[in-house]
Scaffold this active site. Structure first.
Site, PDB file in Angstrom:
ATOM      1  N   GLN A 223      27.801   7.488  11.197  1.00 37.63           N
ATOM      2  CA  GLN A 223      26.432   7.484  11.698  1.00 37.63           C
ATOM      3  C   GLN A 223      25.579   6.444  10.968  1.00 37.63           C
ATOM      4  OE1 GLN A 223      26.520  12.284  12.003  1.00 37.63           O
ATOM      5  NE2 GLN A 223      24.495  11.411  12.291  1.00 37.63           N
ATOM      6  N   CYS A 371      19.023  18.049  12.325  1.00 40.81           N
ATOM      7  CA  CYS A 371      17.848  18.524  11.611  1.00 40.81           C
ATOM      8  C   CYS A 371      17.433  17.445  10.640  1.00 40.81           C
ATOM      9  CB  CYS A 371      18.240  19.794  10.852  1.00 40.81           C
ATOM     10  SG  CYS A 371      17.295  20.169   9.389  1.00 40.81           S
TER      11      CYS A 371
END
Ligand code: FES
Ligand code: FES
Lengths: 783, 159
Positions: A223, A371
């Protein structure tokens, strides 16, 4: 919602443009990590500890080495000879790459086999004998901090107990004063259980190190490819220009693909030593037992309230279960992430939070699972507390919120923990959702149902999230500032390429980031190719997680496009023989103010940028921007869930789920809604079924998809989506992040709904996941 | 052992170890990587292919068991006439995000609508309940399968 300003064929902001990434994915032509094949690739399998805590007295791997097809067996001792038996974590701890002294959790990496075939590599694992000496496992943070508890991190200099960190924020004195003035104190003790992001594609690497040139090409489910390249350079001592990280199509990330895992280090070292590419792809079990878990906070929240339902202050005490290594992926200065937003959507003057973390014999992790760093836990706690406070004070939970909301005119609003919320209209959001769900009628139905012995519950959550880390004065990871970048080149034919520091894992960046450029320059989104994930071909950035792509990378994209628009205007002025100040750019046409017939297109400008420029201007239409956000963005939403609980079994069913989200300006409403539906499902998952737990010996329960229950289409509720659109005042296009809002906000709504169904019996808490037996026991105990 | 599997209309003869899983055979031997692996307990459906027209989880079938069978993978959905209606519906209805579950979802969907031309929301959800998606929350997948069913029905009515 605001109407789009560009026509559909250009596809700027506000259009539900179809996704460009779909074409390859629906034909099976995606390029996921395990799809990449290089000549002479070797395959790696990892031997993992079956025990949670044990000393390693010896490893006999001779039989494995002898197996046909096995090229090498790697142990901690071998890694140690190269200084790589341990690696730094993102939170400043060290983590074992392959265990040398002890194993500290079940599933920990002990040895690796490199073989010509993945089946052979797995066969060879069976032939390795490890001599383990049992040590007592510690499976809760409470045990871990008891006097005399076995020391988990005995190798760590200066570590004399199992405490990882202590952290506090807020004003303790002011909070005590607020509590002294309160008519009552509402307390909630609850556990936010350990969860795992479990993207459908597991983590993996294909390391290809050329032993002659030292060039390392590392394909990785990442990521954050740029940050990973820098960390590889720092850890392995490889020169950074020789490292190229390529993050291909990614089958979901949700935070799981932010950390660097031991397997990556071993595969890279093995490729370097052997001189052949080495591939390692986790099995699902490996993924669930060893890579980045999330949550696992024991929380005690206290709310000081008046009899009129005004909140005066908030006090929170927390204990986090960190597992065996402190490897939270979060900004350096934040020990419990952005938990500061626990003050929620409410206007009150005082809050104090203190938190401890403890080592246990469990997998390390602490990733931000869909989150923005612990915001899920924070949002859950305040929304549960406010709901309970309403019951105690005796007012409606919706009214309780309306009485305490930060008002629209109070923005920018500084919270009691020092965060400055950028914008919002909370009362409108909640009232709109209440109206949509038919709140008054539902309350009547609830009362009638109760009279018949049926249990209906209505749960509300009004969350505020803080996303888009972050401003360089406060946010860094391993010292790297959390800026992000965009590089834009318009070619002579008017087509463009946009290169990003962020990296999609399904969010649709190839489409939405092109739309931002389309909005500014008027080049059709379909004429803009978006490149990302390859560190040799994209500008630096910290990656995609914590809903930061649109707030930071999206802002960089808007800014770089505007830079090109400025140059385009200069060129237009030259071509049209007009003053630069008189040139207007709209939907790809640059015209002279007041005489719209004198115009050129952005495509004309693109050609001119390489063929016909004003005297002294540099050729080309290209630029790069590094964006340092002035603040986070603060998306919010009002979620309302209606459930029916079966009093005899504790089984609950969602009847309705109304979700209003305000994420500022929506670049592509279709994609935003897709993100919200996905996030709501994960919120439902955590509240209803999905958790990682352990038995007293430290065996992970939840090691596969038979035990770790992720919802199928059958269990997943239907969602009714609503939107308001209050732009972020500081973001260049008014957008806020949205990918995680729904996961952050919805668990409290689901749990509040179940509690609401049984609140009249006196029930105030059921820990997540709200399993039927827990509901049944709560009812049983109360009645 | 020698096996011949017909994959997307072409015969593939090969010598495989008896323990080779069909999914590994398709991905590694035949080289069609659109079929994915998402778990090790037959739970996720990312590996779904059609074997003699029926969806199977290719991680739980041996390549040897597919000897002589007709297998369709995601790469075989498109025909000379263009995309299969399920493929265009997944794009139109935003039924995919990361795309990892998509091949399996589309194959289950395609075989399901062939038998049930007008499925309800619940029927679709039940049909795909052996396939996990971690991104979409399923709403748009259900919608896409219904859209595809409606388009198939429309084109067969029209013809
Ligand atoms: S890989 Fe076959 S069901 Fe998961
Ligand atoms: S689209 Fe990512 S798993 Fe379904």
């Amino acid at each position: 919602m605001a109407a789009p300003t560009t026509p559909a064929e250009i596809g700027g902001i506000g259009h539900s443009v179809q996704r460009k990434e779909d074409a390859r994915l629906i034909e099976g032509q995606g390029n996921f990590l395990d799809d990449i094949e290089l000549p002479n690739t070797l395959h790696m399998a990892i031997l993992r500890s079956p025990l949670a805590h044990a000393r390693i007295n010896g490893i006999d791997f001779s039989a494995a080495t002898d197996l046909d097809g096995v090229v090498a067996v790697v142990t901690g001792d071998l890694m140690d000879q190269h200084g790589l038996a341990w690696m730094p974590t993102l939170s400043g701890d060290t983590q074992a790459v392959l265990a040398t002294d002890k194993v500290r959790y079940q599933g920990q990496e002990v040895a690796a086999v490199i073989a010509t075939d993945p089946y052979i590599a797995t066969d060879a694992l069976e032939l390795i004998e490890v001599d383990y000496e049992d040590l007592p496992p510690i499976t809760t943070p409470q045990q871990s901090l008891e006097d005399g508890a076995a020391l988990i991190r005995d190798e760590k200099e200066g570590q004399t107990d199992n405490l990882v960190y202590t952290w506090e924020t807020g004003d303790k004195g002011a909070t005590e004063e607020a509590f002294a003035q309160a008519d009552r104190v509402v307390t909630l003790e609850t556990h936010y259980p350990r969860s795992h992001p479990a993207p459908l594609e597991t983590c993996g690497i294909l390391a290809d190190v050329n032993s002659v040139t030292g060039q390392a090409t590392i394909y990785m489910t990442s990521q954050a490819p740029h940050a990973h390249r820098t960390l590889f350079a720092m850890v392995a001592g490889l020169p950074e220009q020789n490292i190229r990280i390529v993050s291909p199509d990614i089958g979901g990330g949700f935070g799981n693909k932010v950390p660097i895992y031991p397997g990556y280090v071993v595969a890279t070292a093995a490729s370097l030593l052997i001189g052949q590419p080495v591939k390692w792809v986790e099995s699902r079990t490996e993924n669930l037992i060893s890579t980045g878990f999330a949550r696992d906070y024991y929380m005690k929240g206290e709310l000081a309230v008046t009899d009129e339902g005004r909140i005066l202050g908030l006090r929170v005490n927390m204990l986090s279960d960190q597992g065996a290594f402190y490897s939270d992926a979060q900004p350096t200065q934040f020990r419990a992430g952005l938990f500061h937003v626990v003050t929620g959507s409410y206007d009150f003057p005082a809050a104090h939070i203190d938190c401890k973390g403890a080592f246990t014999n469990k997998a390390p992790g602490g990733v931000a699972y869909r989150c923005s760093f612990r915001i899920t836990e924070a949002s859950y706690l305040i929304e549960r507390l406010v709901q309970n406070a309403a019951y105690e004070v005796g007012i409606d939970p919706a009214e309780m919120r309306l009485r305490n909301f930060i008002q629209p005119e109070q923005f920018p609003y500084e919270t009691a923990t020092g965060f400055v919320y950028d914008s919002g209209d909370y009362p409108t959001a909640l009232r709109t959702a209440l109206e949509e769900v038919g709140y008054e009628d539902l309350r009547r139905e609830q009362a009638e149902a109760r009279a018949e012995g049926r249990l209906i519950g209505i749960g509300i959550a009004h969350f505020t999230e803080a996303v888009g880390a972050g401003p360089s004065h406060t946010y860094d990871i391993a010292g790297l500032k959390m800026i992000d970048s965009a590089e834009l080149r318009v070619h002579p034919t008017g087509k463009a390429i946009l290169k990003l520091g962020v990296k999609t894992q399904g969010q649709g960046h190839e489409t939405t980031f092109a739309q931002i450029v389309a909005e500014v320059l008027g080049i059709p989104a379909n004429d803009i190719k978006v490149e990302h994930g390859d560190t040799d071909h994209t500008p630096y950035g910290l990656g995609t997680y914590a809903s930061r792509s649109t707030p930071v990378g999206g802002a960089a994209t808007a800014v770089v496009a505007r830079k090109l628009a400025d140059k385009a205007k200069k060129i237009a002025a030259h071509l049209l023989e007009a003053a630069e100040e008189d040139i207007e750019l709209a939907s790809g046409v640059l015209s002279v103010a007041g005489s719209p017939d004198r115009s050129v297109t952005i495509q004309d400008i693109a050609l001119a940028a390489y063929t016909n420029l004003p005297e002294g201007m540099e050729y080309g239409l290209e630029d790069v921007t590094y964006y340092d956000p002035p603040n986070l963005t603060y998306p919010y939403g009002s979620y309302i869930v209606v459930v029916e609980v079966d009093p005899d079994t504790g089984v609950w069913q969602v009847q309705r789920m109304v979700a209003l989200d305000d994420c500022g300006v929506r670049i592509n409403p279709m994609i935003v809604e897709g993100q919200i539906c996905g996030g709501l499902t994960e919120g439902f998952a955590m509240s209803a079924m999905q958790w990682i737990t352990f038995d007293d010996d430290g065996n992970c329960i939840g090691a596969n998809f038979m035990d770790y229950l992720v919802p199928t289409a059958w269990e997943t509720p239907r969602f009714e989506l609503l939107a308001t659109e209050v732009p972020s005042p500081h973001h260049p296009i008014g957008a806020k992040g949205v990918g995680e809002s729904a996961t952050v906000g919805s668990p409290a709504a689901f749990v509040n709904a179940v509690i609401d169904a049984v609140a009249h019996l006196g029930v105030r808490n059921i820990d997540m996941p709200v399993l039927p037996d827990r509901v049944w026991a709560a009812i049983d105990e109360a009645s | 052992m020698e096996i011949t599997v017909t994959i997307n209309g072409s015969d593939h003869a090969s010598d495989v170890e008896p323990r080779t899983l069909l999914v590994d055979h398709i991905r590694r031997t035949v080289g069609l990587t659109g079929t994915h692996v998402g778990c090790d307990t037959t739970s996720c459906g990312a590996c779904t292919v059609l074997m003699d027209g029926k969806p199977v989880k290719a991680c739980t079938v041996l390549a040897a068991q597919a000897d002589g069978a007709e297998v369709t993978t995601v790469e075989g959905l498109k025909t000379a006439d263009g995309l299969h209606p399920i493929q265009s519906a997944f794009t139109d209805d935003h039924g995919l995000q990361c795309g990892f579950c998509t091949p399996g979802m589309m194959l289950v969907g395609a075989s399901f609508i062939a038998e049930n031309p007008d499925p309800s929301d619940d029927e679709v959800r039940w049909a795909i309940s052996g396939n996990l998606c971690r991104c979409t929350g399923y709403m748009n997948i259900v919608k896409a399968i219904q859209t595809a069913a409606a388009r198939v029905a429309e084109s067969s009515n029209g013809s």
